[in-house]
Design an enzyme around this catalytic site. Structure first.
Site, PDB file in Angstrom:
ATOM      1  N   LYS A  36       0.863  -1.192   0.000  1.00 47.95           N
ATOM      2  CA  LYS A  36       0.000   0.000   0.000  1.00 47.95           C
ATOM      3  C   LYS A  36       0.894   1.234   0.000  1.00 47.95           C
ATOM      4  CE  LYS A  36      -1.899   2.744   2.933  1.00 47.95           C
ATOM      5  NZ  LYS A  36      -1.744   3.977   2.147  1.00 47.95           N
ATOM      6  N   GLY A  48      -4.464   3.370  -1.278  1.00 46.69           N
ATOM      7  CA  GLY A  48      -5.706   3.490  -0.521  1.00 46.69           C
ATOM      8  C   GLY A  48      -5.468   4.305   0.726  1.00 46.69           C
ATOM      9  N   GLU A  52      10.127   1.063  10.326  1.00 47.04           N
ATOM     10  CA  GLU A  52      11.152   2.077  10.000  1.00 47.04           C
ATOM     11  C   GLU A  52      10.461   3.428  10.162  1.00 47.04           C
ATOM     12  OE1 GLU A  52      13.876   0.439   9.215  1.00 47.04           O
ATOM     13  OE2 GLU A  52      13.075  -1.447   8.473  1.00 47.04           O
ATOM     14  N   CYS A  76      13.715  11.091   6.593  1.00 48.79           N
ATOM     15  CA  CYS A  76      13.644  10.648   7.982  1.00 48.79           C
ATOM     16  C   CYS A  76      14.993  10.724   8.694  1.00 48.79           C
ATOM     17  CB  CYS A  76      13.136   9.211   8.030  1.00 48.79           C
ATOM     18  SG  CYS A  76      14.047   8.129   6.922  1.00 48.79           S
ATOM     19  N   GLU A 128      10.531  15.883  15.388  1.00 48.84           N
ATOM     20  CA  GLU A 128      10.699  15.877  13.932  1.00 48.84           C
ATOM     21  C   GLU A 128       9.777  16.923  13.286  1.00 48.84           C
ATOM     22  OE1 GLU A 128       9.041  12.492  11.673  1.00 48.84           O
ATOM     23  OE2 GLU A 128      11.004  12.300  10.732  1.00 48.84           O
TER      24      GLU A 128
HETATM   25  P1  NAD Z   1       2.433   8.283   8.037  1.00 49.06           P
HETATM   26  O1  NAD Z   1       2.815   7.414   9.161  1.00 49.06           O
HETATM   27  O2  NAD Z   1       1.401   9.316   8.260  1.00 49.06           O
HETATM   28  O3  NAD Z   1       1.891   7.396   6.820  1.00 49.06           O
HETATM   29  C1  NAD Z   1       2.672   6.352   6.282  1.00 49.06           C
HETATM   30  C2  NAD Z   1       1.765   5.359   5.619  1.00 49.06           C
HETATM   31  O4  NAD Z   1       0.925   4.771   6.603  1.00 49.06           O
HETATM   32  C3  NAD Z   1       0.846   5.928   4.545  1.00 49.06           C
HETATM   33  O5  NAD Z   1       0.774   5.021   3.464  1.00 49.06           O
HETATM   34  C4  NAD Z   1      -0.502   5.986   5.261  1.00 49.06           C
HETATM   35  O6  NAD Z   1      -1.602   5.905   4.382  1.00 49.06           O
HETATM   36  C5  NAD Z   1      -0.401   4.741   6.130  1.00 49.06           C
HETATM   37  N1  NAD Z   1      -1.305   4.716   7.284  1.00 49.06           N
HETATM   38  C6  NAD Z   1      -1.748   5.751   8.024  1.00 49.06           C
HETATM   39  N2  NAD Z   1      -2.584   5.302   8.994  1.00 49.06           N
HETATM   40  C7  NAD Z   1      -2.657   3.960   8.864  1.00 49.06           C
HETATM   41  C8  NAD Z   1      -3.344   2.936   9.567  1.00 49.06           C
HETATM   42  N3  NAD Z   1      -4.135   3.211  10.605  1.00 49.06           N
HETATM   43  N4  NAD Z   1      -3.174   1.678   9.164  1.00 49.06           N
HETATM   44  C9  NAD Z   1      -2.364   1.374   8.124  1.00 49.06           C
HETATM   45  N5  NAD Z   1      -1.701   2.298   7.408  1.00 49.06           N
HETATM   46  C10 NAD Z   1      -1.836   3.579   7.784  1.00 49.06           C
HETATM   47  O7  NAD Z   1       3.804   8.915   7.501  1.00 49.06           O
HETATM   48  P2  NAD Z   1       4.029   9.942   6.308  1.00 49.06           P
HETATM   49  O8  NAD Z   1       3.537  11.286   6.751  1.00 49.06           O
HETATM   50  O9  NAD Z   1       3.526   9.361   5.035  1.00 49.06           O
HETATM   51  O10 NAD Z   1       5.633   9.929   6.197  1.00 49.06           O
HETATM   52  C11 NAD Z   1       6.450  10.709   6.970  1.00 49.06           C
HETATM   53  C12 NAD Z   1       7.030   9.932   8.136  1.00 49.06           C
HETATM   54  O11 NAD Z   1       7.684   8.766   7.662  1.00 49.06           O
HETATM   55  C13 NAD Z   1       8.083  10.722   8.879  1.00 49.06           C
HETATM   56  O12 NAD Z   1       7.900  10.549  10.264  1.00 49.06           O
HETATM   57  C14 NAD Z   1       9.382  10.075   8.440  1.00 49.06           C
HETATM   58  O13 NAD Z   1      10.443  10.238   9.347  1.00 49.06           O
HETATM   59  C15 NAD Z   1       8.967   8.649   8.268  1.00 49.06           C
HETATM   60  N6  NAD Z   1       9.901   7.921   7.382  1.00 49.06           N
HETATM   61  C16 NAD Z   1      10.749   6.985   7.932  1.00 49.06           C
HETATM   62  C17 NAD Z   1      11.677   6.315   7.124  1.00 49.06           C
HETATM   63  C18 NAD Z   1      12.674   5.306   7.681  1.00 49.06           C
HETATM   64  O14 NAD Z   1      13.294   4.582   6.907  1.00 49.06           O
HETATM   65  N7  NAD Z   1      12.861   5.236   8.991  1.00 49.06           N
HETATM   66  C19 NAD Z   1      11.711   6.603   5.755  1.00 49.06           C
HETATM   67  C20 NAD Z   1      10.831   7.550   5.246  1.00 49.06           C
HETATM   68  C21 NAD Z   1       9.916   8.203   6.074  1.00 49.06           C
END
Ligand code: NAD
Length: 492
Positions: free
Chosen positions: A186, A217, A261, A295, A395
């Site tokens: 997803k 989605g 991650e 990140c 962050e």
């Molecule tokens: P997010 O956690 O809001 O969303 C990530 C994904 O999770 C999206 O696809 C979203 O639709 C999905 N999601 C949200 N709620 C969900 C649920 N209840 N069940 C299942 N899936 C759900 O993060 P974001 O805003 O898209 O990305 C930014 C964050 O990602 C930052 O905190 C960044 O540091 C982190 N990040 C970490 C890494 C790493 O390798 N450690 C890499 C890239 C980004």
């Protein structure tokens, strides 16, 4: 406003609106769609069908069926398909780079030079690891004739964030597929285009139906359906700490192992004997890459008092020289923020940091005139102050860093370690022995020396504390993490 002409194939791809999603070797649509927005102009690029819980359930079913044969294929067969996929990614690199640039907002050069080719290399790297792994390891024990068998888990679920959709997807799925798992992916609904294009290439490469499934989605709908399905055998999530914690809890209830991650707030320690020019260039480059939506970037810069003024004036000059602009404009050095919501969040964080005593050395606002005011741009921003400020510790996820002056090198390591995250830090000094000592003392998954954002296949990229657990990416250990160990033994 200047117009940009996309390549015919990129144009044709986005014209096929609403975009369908892919499972069981077929393309499907739902009645619900979402607009995909170009952050440079706030205009609609295309629409994407949003998968629903029943689509996700069907996709998991097809991945479960496909696993029966895919899980038993020879590593060389899987490696052949992964190499074919890498070849197709390289063939379509210009299209993929354009999609990534308009969808995420990143400069096209970043997509062409990093996101897309580095992803292709990932499939090749794990193809090699799959061929080069011993799947039955004789234990040489006395009482039993026994070995460890390494076996793929089955259906692996992936949820990805919006900041590096293509590259992060490759980092996740390449080792899983190479190890013989089937996958249900997803992508973030904000930036699904390059992952949908990848699904097209997966189909063209000839992966059997059901082996790889891609369904954009909403997190609360498709995401929830995916993470809570007891048929998934392994969960891999990249995204925020908040959502990661929730996913860990849901998977915990089903006893499904979860690789998480998550977010970070990397520290950089610039010592008194650092090469100041190199530190300014390296840290600014790392922070402004992908408009700071990285990140592992360093967004707490601890600078020794003896070089602080020189460092700050050079960093300010560098930040003020950055040309903001549309990703497709080859002159742009930094693109817009990926979403309006994220841009608004950054503005809020900066305002709160100021209210809490931080000084804005440069930036701190969005451009309000001309073409840039139509997109979600934010100026490269240097804040300065005390590390007790909330936004020196939390962050922000944008082109904003917090400068903190220090005087004692031993004490600063302790201060850097007081943060809740543990993703990536760096130390800047010309004394390499000291650099190694500090690098080891910093608590994080990755400690870099005189550089920040260092990636190479074979170099494990992992996390600790609130930045994640259960895995990491890009190394042989990652591949092994997609295999469960079974003991097979007969009494002698
Ligand atoms: P997010 O956690 O809001 O969303 C990530 C994904 O999770 C999206 O696809 C979203 O639709 C999905 N999601 C949200 N709620 C969900 C649920 N209840 N069940 C299942 N899936 C759900 O993060 P974001 O805003 O898209 O990305 C930014 C964050 O990602 C930052 O905190 C960044 O540091 C982190 N990040 C970490 C890494 C790493 O390798 N450690 C890499 C890239 C980004």
């Amino acid at each position: 406003m200047k117009t940009y002409t996309l390549q015919d194939q990129t144009h044709a791809f986005i014209e096929a609106s609403p975009q369908k999603f892919y499972f069981n070797g077929e393309w499907h649509a739902s009645e619900k769609t979402i607009d995909v927005i170009d952050p440079a102009t706030a205009s609609v690029i295309t629409q994407v069908s949003l998968s629903q819980p029943e689509d996700v359930a069907n996709a998991i079913g097809s991945a479960e069926s496909a696993f029966k044969s895919w899980g038993k294929t020879e590593p060389s067969e899987r490696a052949g398909l992964l190499r074919k996929l890498a070849e197709l990614i390289r063939r379509d690199l210009p299209i993929l780079a354009e999609l990534e640039s308009i969808d995420v907002g990143k400069p096209i050069g970043e997509a062409e030079g990093f996101d897309i080719p580095f992803a292709a290399e990932c499939f090749e790297y794990f193809a090699g690891v799959a061929e080069d792994t011993e799947y039955e390891v004789d234990l040489g024990l006395e009482l039993t004739d026994s070995h460890t068998a390494k076996i793929p888990y089955g259906v692996s679920a992936f949820v990805f964030p919006w900041n590096f959709p293509f590259c992060l997807c490759a980092w996740g799925i390449a080792p899983a597929l190479a190890a013989g798992n089937t996958i249900v992916v997803k992508p973030a609904s904000e930036t699904p285009l390059s992952t949908l294009y990848l699904a097209k290439l997966i189909e063209e490469a000839g992966f059997p139906a059901g082996v790889a499934n891609v369904l954009p989605g909403a997190g609360s709908v498709a995401g929830e359906a995916l993470i809570s399905d007891p048929r998934i055998k392994l969960m891999s999530f990249t995204g925020s700490t908040e959502v990661g914690r929730h996913i860990g809890e849901v998977c915990g209830r089903n006893l499904v192992p979860a690789k998480l991650e998550l977010g970070g707030k990397g520290a950089a320690i610039v010592c008194s004997d650092a090469d100041v020019d190199a530190a300014v260039e390296g840290l600014s480059g790392a922070l402004l890459f992908n408009a700071g939506q990285v990140c592992c970037t360093a967004s707490r810069w601890y600078v020794h008092e003896s070089v602080y003024d020189e460092f700050v004036s050079k960093a300010k000059a560098h930040f003020e020289s950055i040309k903001l602009g549309r990703g497709l404009d080859t002159d742009s050095q930094m693109g817009p923020i990926c979403t309006q919501k994220q841009m608004a969040k950054i503005l809020e964080c900066v305002a709160e940091a100021q209210a809490d005593g931080a000084e804005v050395i440069c930036g701190g606002k969005r451009p309000m005139t001309g073409e840039l005011s139509q997109g979600f741009y934010f100026e490269p921003t240097l804040l300065a102050g005390d590390d007790s400020n909330k936004w020196a510790q939390e962050e922000i996820f944008g082109p904003v860093t917090f400068l903190i002056k220090f005087s004692d090198e031993e004490e600063v390591v302790e201060r850097a370690n007081r943060n809740q995250y543990g993703l990536a830090n760096s130390v800047w000094t010309q004394d390499l022995a000291k650099a190694k000592t500090i690098a080891h003392e910093l608590v994080s998954g990755n400690s870099w020396i005189n550089a920040h954002n260092v990636f190479e296949y074979g170099l494990h990229y992992g996390a600790c504390n609130q930045s994640g657990c259960g895995g990491g990416v890009n190394s042989r250990a990652t591949f092994e993490g997609y295999l469960r160990q079974m003991s097979v033994a007969a009494r002698r």
